[in-house]
Design an enzyme around this catalytic site. Structure first.
Site, PDB file in Angstrom:
ATOM      1  N   ASP A  21       0.815  -1.229   0.000  1.00  0.00           N
ATOM      2  CA  ASP A  21       0.000   0.000   0.000  1.00  0.00           C
ATOM      3  C   ASP A  21       0.843   1.273   0.000  1.00  0.00           C
ATOM      4  OD1 ASP A  21      -2.135  -1.811   0.301  1.00  0.00           O
ATOM      5  OD2 ASP A  21      -2.018  -1.676   2.484  1.00  0.00           O
ATOM      6  N   GLU A 181     -11.509   0.251  -3.415  1.00  0.00           N
ATOM      7  CA  GLU A 181     -10.853   0.781  -2.217  1.00  0.00           C
ATOM      8  C   GLU A 181      -9.590   1.536  -2.611  1.00  0.00           C
ATOM      9  OE1 GLU A 181     -10.004  -2.736   0.076  1.00  0.00           O
ATOM     10  OE2 GLU A 181      -8.864  -3.657  -1.546  1.00  0.00           O
TER      11      GLU A 181
END
Length: 519
Positions: A21, A181
């Site tokens: 991420d 997301e």
């Protein structure tokens, strides 16, 4: 658009090992990046670079209990998908503490820290992101819903207090895939872009994008992903997505994103790593990275960014000698930093002392486990341990940990009145133990060695020239997120565990060596 005159060659991933991420910004000629840490602490490592390729860790964002307390978090809970932003001299990191204080952000004027205590925000499930518009408005974009119902909500906030200034509105529903997301809102060339991941962080992972004349949309969605390898089954980089777009000092654009390097088609013990690729803008204004074309590879030649340096060279062999000055930034713990009664660098000069408690590697809570990320599929770790267990069941040694339910370890213990070496394999909650009696002799040297197939466990009781004795091996596949379901990768290090009553003799480590082998 201006181009750099020369080129650079670099290796992917630019951050090998459990660094998922990625989120990055450019401030002048400097680049900064953060990644997820889940249940590990200190949380959210922050890196600096001059060229997007060579990254140096300069600190952690979350370093105090007043910022976050992860003591009750299970494996793969905790800190998800941090986003790094900068505005008017202030750095912002926004993230989610899953099953904790939920969505919050912290601030700093120096990216190396210290960072502020949390400022809580009201709306959203996970993956909040910040956008500072030219008119002074600040927007939060965040994931809402679950699985197939995932979508992105957006609202304005007061950046000083976190207070919502508008009600959240749905601005993006994605491409009908699950887990829309990781939203990022950008304004590039006068156009607003909403970019998210979709498909879940596995084989169908992809990055999708839309654009609008307004920050709240409606967004025209590009009909295909700007990044995915979901049709390239034999490509060495899989599961690509969760992208951050960033421009360099020459005006070129780049993508930092997560990906996985599967071994034998069975996932990777390293988990999700950080990759870099150039972005090419289409004639009709879309940023393109790699939609199943195979452009992103393990070795890349690209326009030079900032200062020109040779291909990055990771420290494949790191010898940690312990001192009272403290541990390096690569070291971390599960959930919390244990107290001085459990971990000390000052009790015996040149040694790390661990004293176990009632929590072993299997249990949650405050484990006594000092660890760093495994960054190579083929590697070895080694230590020299001075430890004389007194009570049945107490143990100290070294471990390779993916999660509470999946980890391998080798350590010194006492069973049936005898000292010995114990190899323990937790595999998705099922345990196997192998006990080998030894003479009551210290110190003991322990080692774990791995390749793409196995983890092997070795020890020796004699001097540095003594032959290593192998106690067997376990399948590497059992420590992959694909099998376990974890969001992390394997971390390796030193541990100590006491009895159920918490009693434990002190264990002294006088070095820890990590050596990785380039595949």
């Amino acid at each position: 658009m201006a181009k750099a005159a020369s080129t650079m060659t670099y290796r992917n991933p630019v951050l090998p090992g459990f660094y998922p991420d990625p989120s990055a910004i450019r401030v002048g000629e400097d680049y900064y990046m953060v990644t997820s840490t889940f249940e590990y602490f200190p949380g959210v490592p922050i890196f600096h670079s001059k060229n997007l390729i060579h990254w140096e860790q300069i600190g952690h964002v979350l370093t105090r209990e007043s910022q976050v307390n992860l003591l009750s978090r299970n494996s793969s809970e905790g800190i998800y998908a941090p986003v790094l932003r900068y505005d008017n001299g202030v750095f912002y990191m926004i993230t989610t503490d899953v099953y904790g204080i939920s969505n919050f952000y912290v601030t700093a004027t120096n990216p190396a820290g210290p960072w502020s205590d949390p400022i809580l925000i009201t709306y959203g499930n996970i993956d909040p992101s910040l956008f500072f518009d030219e008119d002074g408005k600040v927007y939060v974009s965040a994931q809402a819903g679950f699985g197939e119902t995932s979508h992105i909500i957006q609202y304005e906030i007061d950046i000083l207090t976190g207070k919502a200034l508008t009600e959240p509105v749905v601005v993006w529903e994605g491409d009908e895939g699950p887990w829309v997301e990781g939203p990022h809102l950008y304004k590039i060339h006068g156009t607003y872009y909403m970019m998210t991941a979709s498909g879940g962080t596995g084989p169908m992972h992809r990055e999708i994008i839309g654009r609008s004349e307004s920050p709240n949309g409606p967004f025209e969605m590009l009909s295909y992903p700007i990044l995915t390898h979901n049709q390239l089954k034999d490509h060495p980089i899989q599961y690509t997505g969760h992208v951050e777009l960033i421009d360099d000092v020459h005006g070129n654009w780049w993508a930092l994103f997560l990906g996985v390097r599967p071994q034998n088609g069975k996932g990777s013990v390293l988990g999700r790593e950080t990759f870099l690729a150039p972005v090419k803008w289409s004639e009709d204004g879309w940023p393109m990275i790699d939609n199943n074309e195979g452009h992103v590879s393990l070795q890349m030649e690209v326009p030079a960014i900032g200062e020109q340096r040779a291909i990055q060279s990771f420290k494949n062999r790191v010898m940690t000698r312990f001192s009272s000055k403290g541990l390096g930034l690569e070291w971390m713990y599960t959930r919390v930093i244990p107290g001085s009664d459990a971990v000390s660098l000052t009790e015996l000069e040149g040694c790390l002392r661990l004293t176990g408690n009632a929590n072993g590697l299997r249990e949650g809570g405050a484990n006594v486990f000092v660890c760093r990320r495994q960054q190579h599929h083929c590697m070895r770790i080694e230590t020299r341990l001075m430890y004389e267990p007194i009570h049945e069941g107490e143990i100290a040694g070294i471990a390779a940990r993916l999660s509470d339910k999946s980890n391998y370890s080798i350590g010194v213990t006492r069973q049936d009145g005898r000292a010995g070496i114990l190899v323990t394999a937790w595999r998705q909650g099922a345990v196997t133990n192998y006990f080998t009696p030894i003479k009551a002799q210290v110190p003991v040297r322990l080692s774990i060695r791995s390749d793409e197939n196995i983890y092997e466990f070795l020890y020796t009781l004699d001097g540095t020239t003594a032959e290593w004795i192998s106690l067997g091996a376990m399948p590497a596949q059992n420590l992959t997120p694909d099998v376990d379901g974890a969001f992390t990768g394997v971390c390796v290090g030193m541990f100590a565990s006491g009895t159920e009553a918490g009693s434990s003799a002190p264990a002294y480590y006088d070095y820890f060596e990590y050596e990785g082998f380039v595949e």
